[in-house]
Design a protein around this motif. Structure first.
Motif, mmCIF file in Angstrom:
data_model
loop_
_atom_site.group_PDB
_atom_site.id
_atom_site.type_symbol
_atom_site.label_atom_id
_atom_site.label_comp_id
_atom_site.label_asym_id
_atom_site.label_seq_id
_atom_site.Cartn_x
_atom_site.Cartn_y
_atom_site.Cartn_z
ATOM 1 N N ALA A 181 2.906 79.029 61.547
ATOM 2 C CA ALA A 181 2.515 77.616 61.555
ATOM 3 C C ALA A 181 1.079 77.452 61.081
ATOM 4 O O ALA A 181 0.767 76.544 60.290
ATOM 5 N N ARG A 182 0.195 78.311 61.527
ATOM 6 C CA ARG A 182 -1.207 78.221 61.114
ATOM 7 C C ARG A 182 -1.363 78.543 59.628
ATOM 8 O O ARG A 182 -2.141 77.892 58.916
ATOM 9 N N GLU A 183 -0.630 79.546 59.151
ATOM 10 C CA GLU A 183 -0.698 79.882 57.732
ATOM 11 C C GLU A 183 -0.243 78.710 56.871
ATOM 12 O O GLU A 183 -0.857 78.407 55.843
ATOM 13 N N PHE A 184 0.825 78.047 57.287
ATOM 14 C CA PHE A 184 1.315 76.901 56.522
ATOM 15 C C PHE A 184 0.306 75.766 56.538
ATOM 16 O O PHE A 184 0.017 75.152 55.506
ATOM 17 N N ALA A 185 -0.258 75.487 57.703
ATOM 18 C CA ALA A 185 -1.194 74.366 57.830
ATOM 19 C C ALA A 185 -2.472 74.606 57.046
ATOM 20 O O ALA A 185 -3.084 73.659 56.526
ATOM 21 N N GLU A 186 -2.898 75.859 56.930
ATOM 22 C CA GLU A 186 -4.163 76.171 56.275
ATOM 23 C C GLU A 186 -4.016 76.412 54.777
ATOM 24 O O GLU A 186 -5.021 76.558 54.070
ATOM 25 N N THR A 187 -2.788 76.452 54.274
ATOM 26 C CA THR A 187 -2.551 76.685 52.849
ATOM 27 C C THR A 187 -2.428 75.357 52.123
ATOM 28 O O THR A 187 -1.617 74.507 52.488
ATOM 29 N N LYS A 188 -3.213 75.147 51.084
ATOM 30 C CA LYS A 188 -3.177 73.907 50.313
ATOM 31 C C LYS A 188 -3.037 74.233 48.826
ATOM 32 O O LYS A 188 -3.851 74.992 48.297
ATOM 33 N N PRO A 189 -2.064 73.679 48.135
ATOM 34 C CA PRO A 189 -0.955 72.917 48.703
ATOM 35 C C PRO A 189 0.109 73.865 49.257
ATOM 36 O O PRO A 189 0.053 75.065 49.022
ATOM 37 N N ALA A 190 1.072 73.299 49.965
ATOM 38 C CA ALA A 190 2.171 74.086 50.524
ATOM 39 C C ALA A 190 3.436 73.235 50.513
ATOM 40 O O ALA A 190 3.373 72.007 50.555
ATOM 41 N N MET B 40 12.779 85.088 67.341
ATOM 42 C CA MET B 40 11.440 85.305 66.803
ATOM 43 C C MET B 40 10.422 85.171 67.923
ATOM 44 O O MET B 40 10.530 84.291 68.781
ATOM 45 N N ARG B 41 9.431 86.040 67.882
ATOM 46 C CA ARG B 41 8.411 86.019 68.927
ATOM 47 C C ARG B 41 7.527 84.779 68.796
ATOM 48 O O ARG B 41 7.269 84.294 67.693
ATOM 49 N N ALA B 42 7.048 84.282 69.949
ATOM 50 C CA ALA B 42 6.224 83.070 69.961
ATOM 51 C C ALA B 42 4.959 83.245 69.123
ATOM 52 O O ALA B 42 4.551 82.330 68.391
ATOM 53 N N GLN B 43 4.352 84.423 69.181
ATOM 54 C CA GLN B 43 3.119 84.634 68.417
ATOM 55 C C GLN B 43 3.374 84.613 66.908
ATOM 56 O O GLN B 43 2.496 84.207 66.134
ATOM 57 N N ASP B 44 4.580 85.018 66.492
ATOM 58 C CA ASP B 44 4.913 84.955 65.064
ATOM 59 C C ASP B 44 5.074 83.501 64.613
ATOM 60 O O ASP B 44 4.683 83.143 63.503
ATOM 61 N N ILE B 45 5.678 82.684 65.472
ATOM 62 C CA ILE B 45 5.829 81.264 65.143
ATOM 63 C C ILE B 45 4.462 80.601 65.002
ATOM 64 O O ILE B 45 4.211 79.849 64.060
ATOM 65 N N VAL B 46 3.557 80.906 65.931
ATOM 66 C CA VAL B 46 2.205 80.333 65.874
ATOM 67 C C VAL B 46 1.487 80.798 64.607
ATOM 68 O O VAL B 46 0.822 80.007 63.913
ATOM 69 N N ARG B 47 1.606 82.080 64.277
ATOM 70 C CA ARG B 47 0.924 82.614 63.086
ATOM 71 C C ARG B 47 1.428 81.930 61.813
ATOM 72 O O ARG B 47 0.632 81.505 60.963
ATOM 73 N N ILE C 79 2.684 66.164 58.261
ATOM 74 C CA ILE C 79 1.494 66.287 59.117
ATOM 75 C C ILE C 79 0.419 67.163 58.485
ATOM 76 O O ILE C 79 -0.726 67.169 58.962
ATOM 77 N N THR C 80 0.764 67.898 57.424
ATOM 78 C CA THR C 80 -0.243 68.742 56.763
ATOM 79 C C THR C 80 -0.729 68.136 55.452
ATOM 80 O O THR C 80 -1.467 68.782 54.703
ATOM 81 N N GLY C 81 -0.308 66.892 55.146
ATOM 82 C CA GLY C 81 -0.783 66.224 53.940
ATOM 83 C C GLY C 81 -0.189 66.761 52.657
ATOM 84 O O GLY C 81 -0.840 66.760 51.607
ATOM 85 N N ASN C 82 1.058 67.214 52.703
ATOM 86 C CA ASN C 82 1.700 67.810 51.530
ATOM 87 C C ASN C 82 2.888 67.001 51.018
ATOM 88 O O ASN C 82 3.796 67.550 50.405
#
Length: 521
Positions: free
Chosen positions: A10-19, A1-8, A46-49
């Motif tokens: 990760a950000r989607e998971f962190a910004e989604t509440k709840p997850a 998997m490309r590094a930019q896909d991993i970052v994307r 670490i994301t409060g879930n």
């Protein structure tokens, strides 16, 4: 998997509440499975879930009791029942039992299984079969099962078990709504032939054998056993206990609501009575029966919280228990040493990634074999369901088209798949939807026992469909477990089903004639 896909992602998971994140066999069935699971659990932490609505929740379930008196713990230790060198293992390491018997490190007088089919479902299935056939290693084998499975067909004595529609059972599982429940399985028809629910068989055996064993089996009927099992559930007792379950089938506390963030709950004065606080804030209290102190909570910002069920009562990203435990020195089959942390002789206290040695040293014709469960079968348990087996009865090996082209493998070709412990022959299904260094073979087919439908054999019965079973001629698949070596996660003790390295060799017409003759085809 490309590094930019991993970052994307990760950000989607962190910004989604709840997850929430869910993992299972594909992650855990590796030599480094425990580390992978611990790393995954850091995501909701670490994301409060953790333990929030829509997040990753601590299981809630009713606790069933056992008839009194309860048998004492064994006075002698067993390397089969409990491996002291596997830090987090809480169960028998069943995949290693037959190796120990074969190597004569474990003596056996009588081997007894209950609805267990290691000659099919376990790794190195051929080794299991050879051990069970050798009476110098296993003098007497008793199998309790509802089907004549590959393992049961090797038994000296078969005790036919009742099916789930023929017996009584209390049921409780972690509740999806976080309100514990108790269900009741009731027989809707009598057992066929000589089949009996094993709970009744165990009761009779204990009383026939005697010698003090019978005092632990005083429940009598299955209904009395269930009364014992639910006797400590106050809400269920209040509404009528077993009679309520007979009438309604399931009980749940209708006054209860889902409770989240249980780790933040404050301990009440009665729970704190007789407790003391250690220097690190952990609250401990003596068990009135054993006299042993155990953690019951933790002080956080001046309040006594319940905390998590860990030694520190905190969410442990750093595990001193792992750090202080010695590692295994060698893997089961390979000359190469594979133990995460072997360079320091200990496990790492935090989630850690170290590539599996063999996966980093693949030859051009070598691949990582993974197994999977098809969506129309429940692993190997539904092989006698005629319509399901008609849909899924063969399992060609998935292989990426680039890898297949490099080895001269075409779609539908027969291929020899070999590992360090054996080889099988199957057909190739060439595709793009798989990693180029991975091949996949499903489980649940390639049966040589378990029933005529499972084996694809037509037969006469009251059901006219059984005369028209047709798929044996097309091919009933191949079982991959004989070429999967016994390989144990050095921390949790799980079997590394997903780590097997296999070599592929396309078979031509002459090779096929030789293979078919060898296999008796």
């Amino acid at each position: 998997m490309r590094a930019q896909d991993i970052v994307r992602i990760a950000r989607e998971f962190a910004e989604t509440k709840p997850a929430t994140v869910i993992s299972m066999r594909g992650i855990s069935s590796h030599l480094n499975g425990v580390y992978a699971e611990r790393a995954i659990m850091l995501l909701p932490a670490i994301t409060g879930n953790i333990d929030v609505l829509g997040g990753y929740c601590v299981p809630r379930m009713a606790r069933l009791g056992e008839p009194s008196p309860i048998p004492p713990e064994p006075t002698r230790t067993s390397g089969v029942a409990r491996r002291e060198d596997l830090t987090l293992a809480v169960h028998t390491i069943s995949q290693e039992v037959f190796q120990l018997i074969k190597q004569k490190k474990q003596r056996v007088g009588v081997y007894m299984t209950y609805v267990h089919n290691p000659a099919y479902s376990g790794p190195e299935a051929d080794l299991v079969e050879s051990v069970l056939k050798d009476e110098s290693l296993v003098p007497f084998f008793v199998s309790v099962d509802a089907f004549l499975s590959e393992t049961t067909s090797l038994a000296d004595l078969i005790l036919p078990d009742a099916l789930y529609l023929e017996r009584w059972d209390p049921e409780t599982q972690p509740a999806l709504e976080l309100v514990p429940y108790v269900g009741l399985r009731q027989p809707v028809l009598p057992p066929m032939g000589e089949a009996r629910p094993f709970r009744e068989v165990a009761y009779d055996l204990a009383h026939r054998i005697g010698g003090g064993m019978e005092k632990y089996f005083q429940y009598g009927s299955p209904e009395n056993y269930i009364k014992w099992a639910i006797s400590d559930i106050e809400g269920l007792k209040t509404v009528g206990g077993l009679e309520y379950l007979k009438k309604y089938g399931v009980w749940t506390d209708r006054t209860a609501k889902p409770l989240y963030k249980l780790h933040e709950q404050e301990l009440d004065p009665s729970e704190l009575a007789g407790s003391r606080i250690l220097r690190d804030g952990v609250i401990v209290k003596k068990d009135p029966e054993t006299g042993v102190e155990a953690p019951i909570g933790v002080r956080v910002k001046g309040k006594s919280r319940r905390g998590f069920p860990t030694p520190s009562r905190k969410f442990e990203a750093y595990s001193s228990r792992l750090l202080n435990a010695r590692t295994l020195s060698r893997s089961n089959h390979h000359k190469e040493v594979y133990t995460i942390g072997s360079r320091i002789g200990r496990h790492f206290p935090h989630p850690y990634y170290e590539p599996i040695w063999e996966h980093s040293h693949l030859e051009p014709n070598e691949f990582i074999l993974v197994t999977y469960k098809p969506n129309v079968q429940t692993n190997s348990s539904t092989a006698n369901c005629k319509w399901l087996s008609e849909i899924h009865h063969s399992n060609p090996m998935w292989v990426h088209e680039d890898s297949a082209r490099a080895l001269g493998i075409r779609n539908g070709d027969f291929v020899e798949v070999s590992s360090k412990v054996g080889k099988i022959v199957t057909q190739a299904l060439v595709m793009q939807g798989i990693h180029p260094r991975v091949v996949a073979i499903s489980t649940g087919v390639g049966r040589w026992a378990y029933g005529r439908i499972a084996q694809g054999k037509p037969f006469q019965s009251a059901d006219p469909d059984t005369r028209h079973i047709w798929w044996e001629e097309e091919g009933k698949g191949v079982h991959p477990n004989p070429i999967i070596p016994v390989s144990t996660d050095p921390i949790g003790g799980g079997q590394a089903f997903m780590d097997t390295v296999v070599a592929l060799r396309p078979l031509r017409r002459g090779d096929l004639r030789q293979e078919f003759r060898r296999e008796g085809w």
